[in-house]
Design a protein around this motif. Sequence first.
Motif, PDB file in Angstrom:
ATOM      1  N   VAL A   7       0.827  -1.214   0.000  1.00  0.00           N
ATOM      2  CA  VAL A   7       0.000   0.000   0.000  1.00  0.00           C
ATOM      3  C   VAL A   7       0.856   1.257   0.000  1.00  0.00           C
ATOM      4  CG1 VAL A   7      -2.002  -1.098   1.076  1.00  0.00           C
ATOM      5  CG2 VAL A   7      -0.222  -0.080   2.531  1.00  0.00           C
ATOM      6  N   LEU A   8       2.161   1.107   0.309  1.00  0.00           N
ATOM      7  CA  LEU A   8       3.048   2.269   0.349  1.00  0.00           C
ATOM      8  C   LEU A   8       4.037   2.309  -0.808  1.00  0.00           C
ATOM      9  CD1 LEU A   8       3.731   2.288   4.190  1.00  0.00           C
ATOM     10  CD2 LEU A   8       2.459   4.014   2.899  1.00  0.00           C
ATOM     11  N   PHE A  20       2.164  10.650   6.685  1.00  0.00           N
ATOM     12  CA  PHE A  20       0.780  11.008   7.032  1.00  0.00           C
ATOM     13  C   PHE A  20      -0.212   9.931   6.619  1.00  0.00           C
ATOM     14  CE2 PHE A  20      -3.220  13.517   6.439  1.00  0.00           C
ATOM     15  CZ  PHE A  20      -3.368  13.895   7.769  1.00  0.00           C
ATOM     16  N   ARG A  21       0.176   9.103   5.680  1.00  0.00           N
ATOM     17  CA  ARG A  21      -0.707   8.003   5.303  1.00  0.00           C
ATOM     18  C   ARG A  21      -0.685   6.894   6.371  1.00  0.00           C
ATOM     19  NH1 ARG A  21      -2.156   8.288  -0.061  1.00  0.00           N
ATOM     20  NH2 ARG A  21      -4.165   7.562   0.733  1.00  0.00           N
ATOM     21  N   VAL A  22       0.358   6.911   7.202  1.00  0.00           N
ATOM     22  CA  VAL A  22       0.540   5.853   8.216  1.00  0.00           C
ATOM     23  C   VAL A  22       0.194   6.348   9.621  1.00  0.00           C
ATOM     24  CG1 VAL A  22       2.236   4.271   9.247  1.00  0.00           C
ATOM     25  CG2 VAL A  22       2.368   4.823   6.801  1.00  0.00           C
ATOM     26  N   ILE A  23       0.528   7.612   9.900  1.00  0.00           N
ATOM     27  CA  ILE A  23       0.367   8.196  11.236  1.00  0.00           C
ATOM     28  C   ILE A  23      -0.571   9.391  11.115  1.00  0.00           C
ATOM     29  CG2 ILE A  23       1.575   9.207  13.210  1.00  0.00           C
ATOM     30  CD1 ILE A  23       2.516   6.379  12.557  1.00  0.00           C
ATOM     31  N   GLU A  64      -2.732  12.914  12.458  1.00  0.00           N
ATOM     32  CA  GLU A  64      -2.229  14.191  12.970  1.00  0.00           C
ATOM     33  C   GLU A  64      -2.162  14.237  14.490  1.00  0.00           C
ATOM     34  OE1 GLU A  64      -5.114  13.561  11.306  1.00  0.00           O
ATOM     35  OE2 GLU A  64      -6.376  15.352  11.252  1.00  0.00           O
ATOM     36  N   ARG A  95      -2.420   4.731  12.235  1.00  0.00           N
ATOM     37  CA  ARG A  95      -3.779   4.644  11.697  1.00  0.00           C
ATOM     38  C   ARG A  95      -4.375   3.263  11.944  1.00  0.00           C
ATOM     39  NH1 ARG A  95      -5.249   9.197   9.254  1.00  0.00           N
ATOM     40  NH2 ARG A  95      -3.632  10.587   8.486  1.00  0.00           N
ATOM     41  N   HIS A 103      -5.826   0.942  10.402  1.00  0.00           N
ATOM     42  CA  HIS A 103      -5.594  -0.233   9.564  1.00  0.00           C
ATOM     43  C   HIS A 103      -4.140  -0.353   9.104  1.00  0.00           C
ATOM     44  CE1 HIS A 103      -9.839  -1.105   9.643  1.00  0.00           C
ATOM     45  NE2 HIS A 103     -10.085   0.149   9.315  1.00  0.00           N
ATOM     46  N   MET A 104      -3.249   0.272   9.842  1.00  0.00           N
ATOM     47  CA  MET A 104      -1.821   0.108   9.578  1.00  0.00           C
ATOM     48  C   MET A 104      -1.164  -0.551  10.794  1.00  0.00           C
ATOM     49  SD  MET A 104      -1.294   1.176   6.516  1.00  0.00           S
ATOM     50  CE  MET A 104       0.498   1.183   6.445  1.00  0.00           C
ATOM     51  N   SER A 144      -8.634  11.317  -1.761  1.00  0.00           N
ATOM     52  CA  SER A 144      -8.256   9.900  -1.806  1.00  0.00           C
ATOM     53  C   SER A 144      -8.160   9.363  -0.390  1.00  0.00           C
ATOM     54  CB  SER A 144      -6.909   9.745  -2.519  1.00  0.00           C
ATOM     55  OG  SER A 144      -6.457   8.405  -2.444  1.00  0.00           O
ATOM     56  N   THR A 145      -8.901   8.315  -0.135  1.00  0.00           N
ATOM     57  CA  THR A 145      -8.824   7.643   1.156  1.00  0.00           C
ATOM     58  C   THR A 145      -8.645   6.158   0.884  1.00  0.00           C
ATOM     59  OG1 THR A 145     -10.320   9.257   2.133  1.00  0.00           O
ATOM     60  CG2 THR A 145     -10.039   7.194   3.322  1.00  0.00           C
ATOM     61  N   GLY A 146      -7.597   5.597   1.453  1.00  0.00           N
ATOM     62  CA  GLY A 146      -7.352   4.179   1.224  1.00  0.00           C
ATOM     63  C   GLY A 146      -8.046   3.332   2.266  1.00  0.00           C
ATOM     64  N   LEU A 165      -4.663   3.343   4.232  1.00  0.00           N
ATOM     65  CA  LEU A 165      -3.929   4.602   4.361  1.00  0.00           C
ATOM     66  C   LEU A 165      -4.834   5.749   4.770  1.00  0.00           C
ATOM     67  CD1 LEU A 165      -1.773   4.303   1.117  1.00  0.00           C
ATOM     68  CD2 LEU A 165      -1.146   3.660   3.451  1.00  0.00           C
ATOM     69  N   GLY A 166      -4.230   6.768   5.356  1.00  0.00           N
ATOM     70  CA  GLY A 166      -4.976   7.951   5.743  1.00  0.00           C
ATOM     71  C   GLY A 166      -5.369   8.781   4.536  1.00  0.00           C
ATOM     72  N   PRO A 167      -6.220   9.791   4.757  1.00  0.00           N
ATOM     73  CA  PRO A 167      -6.784  10.573   3.658  1.00  0.00           C
ATOM     74  C   PRO A 167      -5.812  11.619   3.127  1.00  0.00           C
ATOM     75  CG  PRO A 167      -7.567  11.412   5.748  1.00  0.00           C
ATOM     76  CD  PRO A 167      -6.719  10.210   6.070  1.00  0.00           C
ATOM     77  N   THR A 168      -5.922  11.865   1.831  1.00  0.00           N
ATOM     78  CA  THR A 168      -5.084  12.885   1.221  1.00  0.00           C
ATOM     79  C   THR A 168      -5.803  13.464   0.003  1.00  0.00           C
ATOM     80  OG1 THR A 168      -2.822  13.394   0.521  1.00  0.00           O
ATOM     81  CG2 THR A 168      -3.785  11.331  -0.300  1.00  0.00           C
ATOM     82  N   PRO A 179      -2.042  17.770   3.492  1.00  0.00           N
ATOM     83  CA  PRO A 179      -3.492  17.522   3.376  1.00  0.00           C
ATOM     84  C   PRO A 179      -4.214  18.081   4.603  1.00  0.00           C
ATOM     85  CG  PRO A 179      -2.210  15.499   3.096  1.00  0.00           C
ATOM     86  CD  PRO A 179      -1.272  16.528   3.627  1.00  0.00           C
ATOM     87  N   PRO A 180      -5.540  18.190   4.541  1.00  0.00           N
ATOM     88  CA  PRO A 180      -6.296  18.665   5.700  1.00  0.00           C
ATOM     89  C   PRO A 180      -5.989  17.836   6.944  1.00  0.00           C
ATOM     90  CG  PRO A 180      -7.702  18.624   3.782  1.00  0.00           C
ATOM     91  CD  PRO A 180      -6.409  17.957   3.379  1.00  0.00           C
ATOM     92  N   VAL A 189      -8.620  13.592  10.841  1.00  0.00           N
ATOM     93  CA  VAL A 189      -9.409  13.479   9.612  1.00  0.00           C
ATOM     94  C   VAL A 189      -9.377  12.032   9.135  1.00  0.00           C
ATOM     95  CG1 VAL A 189      -9.570  14.177   7.191  1.00  0.00           C
ATOM     96  CG2 VAL A 189      -8.965  15.875   8.938  1.00  0.00           C
TER      97      VAL A 189
END
Lengths: 86, 388
Positions: A8-9, A42-45, A47, A52, A54-55, B62-64, B67-70, B87-88, B110
């Motif tokens: 996924v990454l 940011f896709r993994v952790i 804010e 996350r 599902h990680m 995009s939200t996986g 993966l987190g949203p972007t 991203p927000p 988010v």
Amino acid sequence: MIVHVGSVLHAYTGGKSAVEASGRTVRAVLADLERRFPGLRFRVIDEQERIRTHMRIYVGNRPVSDLASAVKAEDELHILGALSGG
Amino acid sequence: MKKRTRSSQEPTLLVGTAKGAFAIASDGNRRRWTLRGPFHFGSRVHDFRADPRDRKTWLATSTGGHLGPTIFRSTDRGRSWKEATRPPRFGSLGKKRKPGRATGSRGQAVTIDFFLAPGSAGERGSWYCGTSPSGLFRSDDGGRSWSGIPGFNDAPTWWDWTEGGKSGSPEGALLHSIEVDPRDREHLFVSMSSGGTFESFDLGRHWKPLNRGVAAPVPTPSPDYGHDPHCMILHPADPDRLYQQNHCGIYRLDRARTDTWERIGRNMPRAVGDIGFPIVAHPSDPDTVWVFPMDGTQLWPRTSPGGRPAVYRTRDGGVRWERLDGGLPRRDCFWTVFRQAMAADADERRTGLYFGTTCGEVWASRDGGESWARVAEHLPRILSLRVT
């Protein structure tokens, strides 16, 4: 150290499933990964500094939930999509 | 004959789905359609919009699954994409602080970048994004970086209006409709499911509820907020006129005259009702809007009433409604059209109308909804459809 990243990454790592990064904690390794592969962290952790939902992150075969967890240079890190599908 | 604008001559449909985004381009007659994509394959794309100020910049959320949203940005109509550098994201709570009224949305994360809206025509590069949990974000650099609007996200009222970020649709709490008054860039409207509709006159620094007259399924008589708009629009032909398709009916508000919404859905056929997700404006006639009714009885199946899908149109501001189902399935049809999955093009005389379904079909009409043809099928569940 070697960081194994789940598929996924791969859009961030140029298709590589294993990359080099350094740091003494999981947080520091993630910061180094972000420098090398902007946008990945940011896709993994989120804010609020939470992994996350599902990680998953493993140091060796040990799952970690605390980004302050220590890592050694000889460790291998795994950042994976969780087995949360159906 | 009124002229057809450039965008209506060869409209492109930007379709966001549960598994990626697609662009469906038409020929000049809107008869032949060519599909491109998927873009961001495998991601949920809740919104996919072109910048009306240049028509070549596209933004896609995009939200996986993992993966987190972007948000991704293309300046060449989808040939190449770059991810937002920021991203927000909500603010952090700070040490030892507990979430509550005083902290507003700080401490939230988010989960979905749900709704995109370009800023005013005179502010090139400005965009707004609504998220889940409900948050309002702005970009001033074309979607590269996003910042929360503190007057909304961090105010104590945020906590009240969103019940601490919890109250929401089955998808989650959503900020889903963002409108900018074309005469005044500081005059903004947003809607939340749930929470209601809110208005700002100072570019988002302060907000007030705008829900008077709207029904809400709560015991409190005439609450100020806590309503459930599904889709709210400012009519492009009359910026003083708002419409909304709500969980509890269809409404019109002539804002210059009143702050009380009128339930124009009461004029819909009783057997069909006035529940639905989208509401779409005619490009130049403020009395004309289209809706796509769904079944809101008993267990709320949210499918076409009686299994017979139809668009309904009013041409007199909601006094009368007419059923438009030519070419649509006549029976045994149980898909739904989501709130941002229906749109009109800019042809004033023979307006093109389009919708995407939860079964992955895209339907198009070249005559304002009188007759319909399917232009794409077998796509993933469609979450949004915009026209450029």
